[in-house]
Design a protein around this motif. Structure first.
Motif: not given
Lengths: 131, 131
Positions: A6-7, A10-11, A13-15, A80, B10, B14, B19
């Motif tokens: 999951l991390s 998220f990582a 998607l952080a762009d 997510v 996001f 991550a 979380r």
């Protein structure tokens, strides 16, 4: 650093560029050169982003040497969404409370208006008729 | 590197500890030392995570020097949910297609069974009565 799945998502998607690539792939599969065109990015730069998205499980890539189409994997985003689900209650509760509060306000306003018009009516009755 | 607000969110999500902190705060506001206890983490480490969550707008912290309670900000997660919304269609479509396919299979099975039982019935009729 090795991240949990999951991390990693998220990582990835952080762009903003990677999210833009996902948005493009939501329209249909395509390859690196087609993806690179609208971004004015080098092919290696796009390839790097695709690798990050692929390791996160957010996309899948074909194995054909010439045309390796990238395809979005909506199931990964569903994961997510599943995580978010537990928090949905919080903002919905907050919205419900706001809604209830607004209704109380409106009810109060209406009650006030009713009293006002009743008073006006009563005083009109009491007022001696003009001639 | 300065990130856009959604990327910052996001990136903040991550991390499993952050979380977990959010999950704890979903139950109600609390301060750093109470947050640190179940994680067996130092106060500065927890403070650092809180700072990341706060810059992402995912939590808010009280200004009281002694007791600076951290509180979850569900609206920030709603923004993440809004981004996901455009992709929900994709996995729902996929589920709908799977569902339609399963129904077609079931309908096919039923049709086959009907034909089989009709044939069995017809052949039973054709079969001359024993005795």
């Amino acid at each position: 650093m090795s991240l949990d799945p999951l991390s990693t998502k998220f990582a990835a998607l952080a762009d903003p560029t990677r999210r833009a690539i996902l948005a493009r792939l939501a329209l249909g599969e395509t390859n690196v050169s087609e993806l690179a065109a609208p971004f004015a990015m080098s092919l290696p730069a796009v390839s790097k982003h695709l690798k990050v998205l692929e390791s996160a499980g957010l996309i899948r890539r074909g194995r054909e040497a010439q045309w390796r189409p990238a395809r979005i994997e909506p199931e990964a985003l569903k994961e997510v969404d599943g995580w978010l689900e537990q928090y949905r209650r919080l903002w919905e509760d907050r919205f419900d409370r706001l809604d209830a509060y607004l209704k109380t306000l409106q009810a109060g306003e209406k009650a006030k208006e009713k009293t006002k018009s009743r008073k006006a009516h009563a005083s009109a009755k009491r007022r001696p008729a003009k001639r």
